[in-house]
Design a protein around this motif. Structure first.
Motif, PDB file in Angstrom:
ATOM      1  N   HIS A  23       0.829  -1.215   0.000  1.00 21.05           N
ATOM      2  CA  HIS A  23       0.000   0.000   0.000  1.00 21.05           C
ATOM      3  C   HIS A  23       0.859   1.258   0.000  1.00 21.05           C
ATOM      4  CE1 HIS A  23      -4.094  -1.518   0.213  1.00 21.05           C
ATOM      5  NE2 HIS A  23      -3.669  -2.458   1.032  1.00 21.05           N
ATOM      6  N   SER A  24       1.734   1.377  -0.982  1.00 21.53           N
ATOM      7  CA  SER A  24       2.629   2.526  -1.000  1.00 21.53           C
ATOM      8  C   SER A  24       2.836   3.041  -2.418  1.00 21.53           C
ATOM      9  CB  SER A  24       3.987   2.156  -0.393  1.00 21.53           C
ATOM     10  OG  SER A  24       4.647   1.215  -1.221  1.00 21.53           O
ATOM     11  N   LYS A  25       3.442   4.218  -2.491  1.00 22.23           N
ATOM     12  CA  LYS A  25       3.780   4.850  -3.765  1.00 22.23           C
ATOM     13  C   LYS A  25       5.243   5.260  -3.696  1.00 22.23           C
ATOM     14  CE  LYS A  25       2.622   8.949  -6.570  1.00 22.23           C
ATOM     15  NZ  LYS A  25       1.717  10.124  -6.668  1.00 22.23           N
ATOM     16  N   ILE A  26       6.048   4.818  -4.658  1.00 19.62           N
ATOM     17  CA  ILE A  26       7.459   5.156  -4.652  1.00 19.62           C
ATOM     18  C   ILE A  26       7.888   5.675  -6.022  1.00 19.62           C
ATOM     19  CG2 ILE A  26       7.932   3.375  -2.921  1.00 19.62           C
ATOM     20  CD1 ILE A  26       9.380   1.827  -5.198  1.00 19.62           C
ATOM     21  N   ASN A  27       8.986   6.413  -6.034  1.00 18.28           N
ATOM     22  CA  ASN A  27       9.587   6.890  -7.270  1.00 18.28           C
ATOM     23  C   ASN A  27      10.921   6.187  -7.480  1.00 18.28           C
ATOM     24  OD1 ASN A  27       7.575   8.808  -7.995  1.00 18.28           O
ATOM     25  ND2 ASN A  27       8.392  10.230  -6.466  1.00 18.28           N
ATOM     26  N   VAL A  28      11.145   5.728  -8.680  1.00 17.98           N
ATOM     27  CA  VAL A  28      12.393   5.053  -9.037  1.00 17.98           C
ATOM     28  C   VAL A  28      13.068   5.851 -10.143  1.00 17.98           C
ATOM     29  CG1 VAL A  28      13.431   2.939  -9.916  1.00 17.98           C
ATOM     30  CG2 VAL A  28      11.413   2.812  -8.433  1.00 17.98           C
ATOM     31  N   SER A  29      14.329   6.208  -9.932  1.00 18.93           N
ATOM     32  CA  SER A  29      15.081   6.960 -10.933  1.00 18.93           C
ATOM     33  C   SER A  29      16.074   6.044 -11.635  1.00 18.93           C
ATOM     34  CB  SER A  29      15.832   8.123 -10.270  1.00 18.93           C
ATOM     35  OG  SER A  29      14.926   9.045  -9.701  1.00 18.93           O
ATOM     36  N   THR A  30      16.203   6.218 -12.934  1.00 18.79           N
ATOM     37  CA  THR A  30      17.181   5.463 -13.719  1.00 18.79           C
ATOM     38  C   THR A  30      17.572   6.295 -14.924  1.00 18.79           C
ATOM     39  OG1 THR A  30      17.663   3.327 -14.767  1.00 18.79           O
ATOM     40  CG2 THR A  30      15.459   4.249 -15.109  1.00 18.79           C
ATOM     41  N   THR A  31      18.533   5.799 -15.677  1.00 22.46           N
ATOM     42  CA  THR A  31      19.015   6.534 -16.845  1.00 22.46           C
ATOM     43  C   THR A  31      19.081   5.616 -18.055  1.00 22.46           C
ATOM     44  OG1 THR A  31      20.346   8.009 -15.456  1.00 22.46           O
ATOM     45  CG2 THR A  31      20.903   7.907 -17.795  1.00 22.46           C
ATOM     46  N   ALA A  32      18.528   6.086 -19.152  1.00 19.97           N
ATOM     47  CA  ALA A  32      18.595   5.344 -20.410  1.00 19.97           C
ATOM     48  C   ALA A  32      19.747   5.913 -21.237  1.00 19.97           C
ATOM     49  CB  ALA A  32      17.285   5.473 -21.172  1.00 19.97           C
ATOM     50  N   GLY A  33      20.706   5.046 -21.542  1.00 19.74           N
ATOM     51  CA  GLY A  33      21.814   5.482 -22.381  1.00 19.74           C
ATOM     52  C   GLY A  33      21.438   5.300 -23.842  1.00 19.74           C
ATOM     53  N   ILE A  34      20.921   6.357 -24.466  1.00 17.93           N
ATOM     54  CA  ILE A  34      20.391   6.257 -25.831  1.00 17.93           C
ATOM     55  C   ILE A  34      21.522   6.353 -26.858  1.00 17.93           C
ATOM     56  CG2 ILE A  34      18.891   7.344 -27.544  1.00 17.93           C
ATOM     57  CD1 ILE A  34      17.064   8.202 -25.305  1.00 17.93           C
ATOM     58  N   VAL A  35      21.551   5.392 -27.760  1.00 18.11           N
ATOM     59  CA  VAL A  35      22.519   5.393 -28.856  1.00 18.11           C
ATOM     60  C   VAL A  35      21.936   6.263 -29.964  1.00 18.11           C
ATOM     61  CG1 VAL A  35      23.853   3.993 -30.468  1.00 18.11           C
ATOM     62  CG2 VAL A  35      23.249   3.063 -28.213  1.00 18.11           C
ATOM     63  N   THR A  36      22.335   7.522 -30.009  1.00 19.84           N
ATOM     64  CA  THR A  36      21.730   8.475 -30.948  1.00 19.84           C
ATOM     65  C   THR A  36      22.016   8.114 -32.406  1.00 19.84           C
ATOM     66  OG1 THR A  36      23.680   9.896 -30.654  1.00 19.84           O
ATOM     67  CG2 THR A  36      21.744  10.383 -29.304  1.00 19.84           C
ATOM     68  N   LYS A  37      23.101   7.409 -32.649  1.00 20.78           N
ATOM     69  CA  LYS A  37      23.401   6.999 -34.028  1.00 20.78           C
ATOM     70  C   LYS A  37      22.310   6.096 -34.583  1.00 20.78           C
ATOM     71  CE  LYS A  37      28.442   7.364 -34.014  1.00 20.78           C
ATOM     72  NZ  LYS A  37      29.718   6.623 -34.187  1.00 20.78           N
ATOM     73  N   LYS A  38      21.733   5.255 -33.699  1.00 18.49           N
ATOM     74  CA  LYS A  38      20.645   4.379 -34.142  1.00 18.49           C
ATOM     75  C   LYS A  38      19.409   5.193 -34.494  1.00 18.49           C
ATOM     76  CE  LYS A  38      21.807  -0.006 -31.930  1.00 18.49           C
ATOM     77  NZ  LYS A  38      21.302  -1.102 -31.059  1.00 18.49           N
ATOM     78  N   LEU A  39      19.162   6.254 -33.728  1.00 19.88           N
ATOM     79  CA  LEU A  39      18.036   7.127 -34.044  1.00 19.88           C
ATOM     80  C   LEU A  39      18.247   7.811 -35.397  1.00 19.88           C
ATOM     81  CD1 LEU A  39      17.245   8.924 -30.647  1.00 19.88           C
ATOM     82  CD2 LEU A  39      15.698   7.467 -31.938  1.00 19.88           C
ATOM     83  N   MET A  40      19.408   8.404 -35.564  1.00 18.20           N
ATOM     84  CA  MET A  40      19.673   9.186 -36.765  1.00 18.20           C
ATOM     85  C   MET A  40      19.805   8.329 -38.023  1.00 18.20           C
ATOM     86  SD  MET A  40      22.378  11.901 -35.084  1.00 18.20           S
ATOM     87  CE  MET A  40      22.544  12.835 -36.597  1.00 18.20           C
ATOM     88  N   SER A  41      20.112   7.048 -37.843  1.00 15.64           N
ATOM     89  CA  SER A  41      20.262   6.175 -39.013  1.00 15.64           C
ATOM     90  C   SER A  41      18.927   5.665 -39.545  1.00 15.64           C
ATOM     91  CB  SER A  41      21.153   4.985 -38.664  1.00 15.64           C
ATOM     92  OG  SER A  41      20.556   4.192 -37.651  1.00 15.64           O
ATOM     93  N   ASP A  42      17.853   5.874 -38.763  1.00 17.55           N
ATOM     94  CA  ASP A  42      16.525   5.456 -39.221  1.00 17.55           C
ATOM     95  C   ASP A  42      15.931   6.567 -40.098  1.00 17.55           C
ATOM     96  OD1 ASP A  42      13.702   4.912 -39.413  1.00 17.55           O
ATOM     97  OD2 ASP A  42      13.907   3.566 -37.700  1.00 17.55           O
ATOM     98  N   PRO A  43      15.594   6.279 -41.358  1.00 17.95           N
ATOM     99  CA  PRO A  43      15.052   7.308 -42.265  1.00 17.95           C
ATOM    100  C   PRO A  43      13.801   8.000 -41.720  1.00 17.95           C
ATOM    101  CG  PRO A  43      15.605   5.308 -43.478  1.00 17.95           C
ATOM    102  CD  PRO A  43      15.716   4.963 -42.025  1.00 17.95           C
ATOM    103  N   LYS A  44      13.009   7.273 -40.958  1.00 18.80           N
ATOM    104  CA  LYS A  44      11.771   7.855 -40.444  1.00 18.80           C
ATOM    105  C   LYS A  44      12.017   8.813 -39.272  1.00 18.80           C
ATOM    106  CE  LYS A  44       8.901   3.983 -41.958  1.00 18.80           C
ATOM    107  NZ  LYS A  44       7.946   2.926 -41.554  1.00 18.80           N
ATOM    108  N   PHE A  45      13.210   8.773 -38.726  1.00 17.78           N
ATOM    109  CA  PHE A  45      13.544   9.672 -37.619  1.00 17.78           C
ATOM    110  C   PHE A  45      13.429  11.128 -38.057  1.00 17.78           C
ATOM    111  CE2 PHE A  45      16.957  12.249 -35.676  1.00 17.78           C
ATOM    112  CZ  PHE A  45      16.492  12.287 -34.368  1.00 17.78           C
ATOM    113  N   TRP A  46      13.932  11.430 -39.245  1.00 16.83           N
ATOM    114  CA  TRP A  46      13.917  12.812 -39.718  1.00 16.83           C
ATOM    115  C   TRP A  46      12.502  13.287 -40.023  1.00 16.83           C
ATOM    116  CZ3 TRP A  46      18.253  15.005 -38.589  1.00 16.83           C
ATOM    117  CH2 TRP A  46      19.409  14.220 -38.515  1.00 16.83           C
ATOM    118  N   THR A  47      11.657  12.355 -40.460  1.00 17.78           N
ATOM    119  CA  THR A  47      10.251  12.702 -40.675  1.00 17.78           C
ATOM    120  C   THR A  47       9.583  13.055 -39.351  1.00 17.78           C
ATOM    121  OG1 THR A  47      10.127  11.200 -42.578  1.00 17.78           O
ATOM    122  CG2 THR A  47       8.043  11.892 -41.582  1.00 17.78           C
ATOM    123  N   ASP A  48       9.885  12.263 -38.316  1.00 11.13           N
ATOM    124  CA  ASP A  48       9.318  12.540 -36.991  1.00 11.13           C
ATOM    125  C   ASP A  48       9.842  13.857 -36.430  1.00 11.13           C
ATOM    126  OD1 ASP A  48       7.870  10.208 -37.064  1.00 11.13           O
ATOM    127  OD2 ASP A  48       9.322   9.020 -35.926  1.00 11.13           O
TER     128      ASP A  48
END
Length: 200
Positions: free
Chosen positions: A120-145
């Motif tokens: 019966h509780s509410k907690i906050n959990v912090s974490t970090t996502a290490g995003i590989v930006t090259k994977k984002l930029m290499s997707d053709p649809k990324f630029w459309t978004d």
């Protein structure tokens, strides 16, 4: 000495044999365990019935995140996860790894250290996502978004652990979290919708 009946015969007092005593003891014990089992089953399917936790996820510091870093291998994005446990049992997970996806491609691994969620509780959990930006930029649809000003991501994690009920019962459990994340780049804001399942 016995007791004389109406026709003058003596009746010896009846004695309980060891075998009869064992039968009585076994019957009482069986009745006790049946009562306890009935109470446990009733509580399990009513008061202690396991309910799925409520989870929400929100990226933190989105205004400082650099999407266009072709020379950077990993760009960190902080994430705040809020978990609401509606159950009478405490959940304790072990270390796990979550995944952040863009159009079904994994763009980041998200570490989750041991999490303890009291009953019966509410907690906050912090974490970090290490995003590989090259994977984002290499997707053709990324630029459309990017032109539209919005990105849709998905996140998922499986948290194996244990549920403790009233400090007596401990059951193995697995919590599965799946979230859809909408990044509004124009407003520098984010929204999410999560589905959570707990399985014993």
């Amino acid at each position: 000495m016995g007791i004389q009946n109406s026709i003058g015969h003596y009746l010896e007092p009846q004695t309980v044999t060891t075998k009869q005593r064992l039968k009585i003891c076994f019957a009482v014990s069986a009745l006790f365990f049946i009562i306890v089992a009935t109470v446990i089953v009733t509580l399990t399917f009513t008061t202690f019935k396991i309910k799925d936790p409520d989870v929400s996820l929100r990226p933190v510091g989105l205004e400082n995140f650099q999407f266009f870093t072709p020379n950077s291998t990993i760009e960190p994005l902080s994430m705040l996860i809020t978990v609401v446990n509606p159950n009478y049992g405490r959940f304790k997970s072990i270390n796990s790894i979550g995944y952040l996806n863009y159009r079904h491609n994994v763009i980041a691994k998200v570490p989750f250290e041991k999490i303890v969620i009291p009953a019966h509780s509410k907690i906050n959990v912090s974490t970090t996502a290490g995003i590989v930006t090259k994977k984002l930029m290499s997707d053709p649809k990324f630029w459309t978004d990017i032109e539209v000003g919005a990105l849709n991501l998905t996140a998922n994690v499986i948290l194996p652990g244990k549920v403790s009920m009233i400090k007596i019962f401990k059951l193995k459990a697995t919590v599965t979290i799946s979230c859809g994340i909408y990044l509004n780049l124009s407003a520098v804001d984010a929204d999410s919708s999560c589905i959570t399942k707990i399985k014993l």
